[in-house]
Design an enzyme around this catalytic site. Structure first.
Site, PDB file in Angstrom:
ATOM      1  N   GLY A  19       0.777  -1.230   0.000  1.00  0.00           N
ATOM      2  CA  GLY A  19       0.000   0.000   0.000  1.00  0.00           C
ATOM      3  C   GLY A  19       0.812   1.286   0.000  1.00  0.00           C
ATOM      4  O   GLY A  19       0.232   2.372  -0.041  1.00  0.00           O
ATOM      5  N   TYR A  20       2.133   1.192   0.031  1.00  0.00           N
ATOM      6  CA  TYR A  20       2.939   2.412   0.061  1.00  0.00           C
ATOM      7  C   TYR A  20       2.889   3.108  -1.294  1.00  0.00           C
ATOM      8  O   TYR A  20       3.343   2.564  -2.309  1.00  0.00           O
ATOM      9  CB  TYR A  20       4.397   2.106   0.413  1.00  0.00           C
ATOM     10  CG  TYR A  20       4.637   1.746   1.862  1.00  0.00           C
ATOM     11  CD1 TYR A  20       3.658   1.910   2.840  1.00  0.00           C
ATOM     12  CD2 TYR A  20       5.872   1.244   2.268  1.00  0.00           C
ATOM     13  CE1 TYR A  20       3.896   1.583   4.158  1.00  0.00           C
ATOM     14  CE2 TYR A  20       6.123   0.916   3.598  1.00  0.00           C
ATOM     15  CZ  TYR A  20       5.130   1.080   4.533  1.00  0.00           C
ATOM     16  OH  TYR A  20       5.367   0.749   5.840  1.00  0.00           O
ATOM     17  N   SER A  21       2.345   4.304  -1.290  1.00  0.00           N
ATOM     18  CA  SER A  21       2.279   5.147  -2.494  1.00  0.00           C
ATOM     19  C   SER A  21       1.703   4.385  -3.681  1.00  0.00           C
ATOM     20  O   SER A  21       2.263   4.389  -4.782  1.00  0.00           O
ATOM     21  CB  SER A  21       3.656   5.730  -2.822  1.00  0.00           C
ATOM     22  OG  SER A  21       4.083   6.607  -1.802  1.00  0.00           O
ATOM     23  N   ALA A  22       0.585   3.707  -3.445  1.00  0.00           N
ATOM     24  CA  ALA A  22      -0.163   3.011  -4.495  1.00  0.00           C
ATOM     25  C   ALA A  22       0.701   2.012  -5.268  1.00  0.00           C
ATOM     26  O   ALA A  22       0.547   1.842  -6.481  1.00  0.00           O
ATOM     27  CB  ALA A  22      -0.804   4.023  -5.451  1.00  0.00           C
ATOM     28  N   GLY A  23       1.625   1.372  -4.570  1.00  0.00           N
ATOM     29  CA  GLY A  23       2.468   0.360  -5.194  1.00  0.00           C
ATOM     30  C   GLY A  23       3.743   0.886  -5.811  1.00  0.00           C
ATOM     31  O   GLY A  23       4.632   0.108  -6.189  1.00  0.00           O
TER      32      GLY A  23
END
Length: 334
Positions: A59-63
């Protein structure tokens, strides 16, 4: 750089872990994350220092954090020379079997690798039976897609129950705990950390510098992150009046030892038995500073002085229920 083993596995990790929440397309999660070129610069510098341990999440920065990390690793070092960790939970289906298998494949694709060294559940899932989660994770290990398992911020009894489920069924147990732990947040010393020690589980805390509060004498920061990180404000501003007293002692000991404040805060972590604190560096020099902390040795008197003024805090990290679907930023100050 110094190294240690991850839990009871044979996986060798550096005693510093690079937190990759700092990498990714700005605005998809945080406003202060580094673009791909800047991210690769920090990653390359970490490798030059001997750091081999990198922690990211689906989930970090939309992948895009996973994508930036994977491409940087491929361009700079052999895959088997690094330990890559990613996480699952802030996604559709949480920790259901279907979600775990789907999200692991997604992380592998974005990272450009066919296996993860460490796969971490990002929180405890209140909607999925523990046995379903643990069996799915074990199947990933059996398939060769994952080498070891970890958990993140949760209550001690939840972690214990998950470990017991694995033991009772002959499934792979957790080898690492990524919990919220630093000089101004020590609530896990009550239950979770003793359980981890009892079970031979390595600690790899996030926020070891409390979002920079343990690295500078002033509580506020004029940096982009300092002005826009509402999650950090939500985690720490409630206890500012008490915690600045601890920060003051960190500064005093930094002057005594002739080092930086962040080096005192990290030296305290290792003295407390932490395996590899996670450094979310946005600048290469922050990694130099962190690596220098390995040379700082605190006396028992130093440790007592740093710890003396701590008071109980509201729980930050473990959650009492699953957040609404789509919510990734917990503890955000509105």
């Amino acid at each position: 750089m110094q190294y240690t083993k991850l839990g009871t596995t044979g996986i060798e990790i550096s005693k510093l872990c690079v937190g990759c929440m700092s990498f990714g397309q700005a605005g998809t999660m945080h406003d202060w994350t580094l673009d791909e070129g800047q991210s690769e610069g920090v990653i390359r510098h970490a490798l030059d220092l001997g750091v081999n341990f990198f922690d990211t999440a689906n989930g970090y920065s939309a992948g895009t954090s996973e994508e930036y990390l994977g491409r940087a690793i491929k361009r700079n070092i052999a895959r088997d020379k690094v330990v890559l960790a990613s996480k699952v939970y802030f996604n559709e289906g949480r920790l259901s079997r279907a979600a775990i298998l789907r999200e692991c494949d997604g992380s592998l694709k974005r990272l450009g690798t066919d296996y993860l060294d460490l796969y971490i559940i990002h929180r405890f899932d209140y909607d999925t039976p523990i046995e379903e989660t643990m069996e799915a994770l074990h199947d990933l290990v059996k398939s060769g897609k994952v080498r070891a398992l970890g958990a993140s911020a949760m209550y001690g009894y939840q972690f214990y129950n998950m470990q017991m489920a694995a033991k009772e069924h002959g499934w792979t147990p957790f080898s690492a705990m990524e919990n919220h732990y630093n000089l101004i947040y020590r609530e896990d010393e009550r239950e979770l950390i003793p359980i981890c020690r009892q079970m031979g589980v390595s600690l790899m805390p996030y926020s070891p510098l409390a979002a920079g509060h343990l690295a500078r004498p002033e509580w506020r920061s004029d940096s982009v992150r300092g002005k826009t990180d509402r999650v950090a404000a939500g985690k720490y501003d409630r206890m500012e009046q008490q915690d600045v007293l601890v920060v003051r002692r960190v500064r005093e000991l930094a002057e005594k030892h002739g080092c930086t404040m962040s080096q005192i805060a990290l030296a305290w972590q290792w003295a407390r038995g932490v395996a590899s604190p996670i450094i979310g560096a946005t600048k290469a020099r922050y990694l130099d500073d962190a690596a220098g902390a390995l040379d700082v040795k605190l006396t028992p008197e130093d440790m007592a002085y740093l710890e003396e003024l701590y008071l109980p805090h509201p729980v930050v990290g473990a959650i009492d229920k699953n957040p609404e679907q789509g919510v990734i930023l917990l503890d955000e100050k509105k």
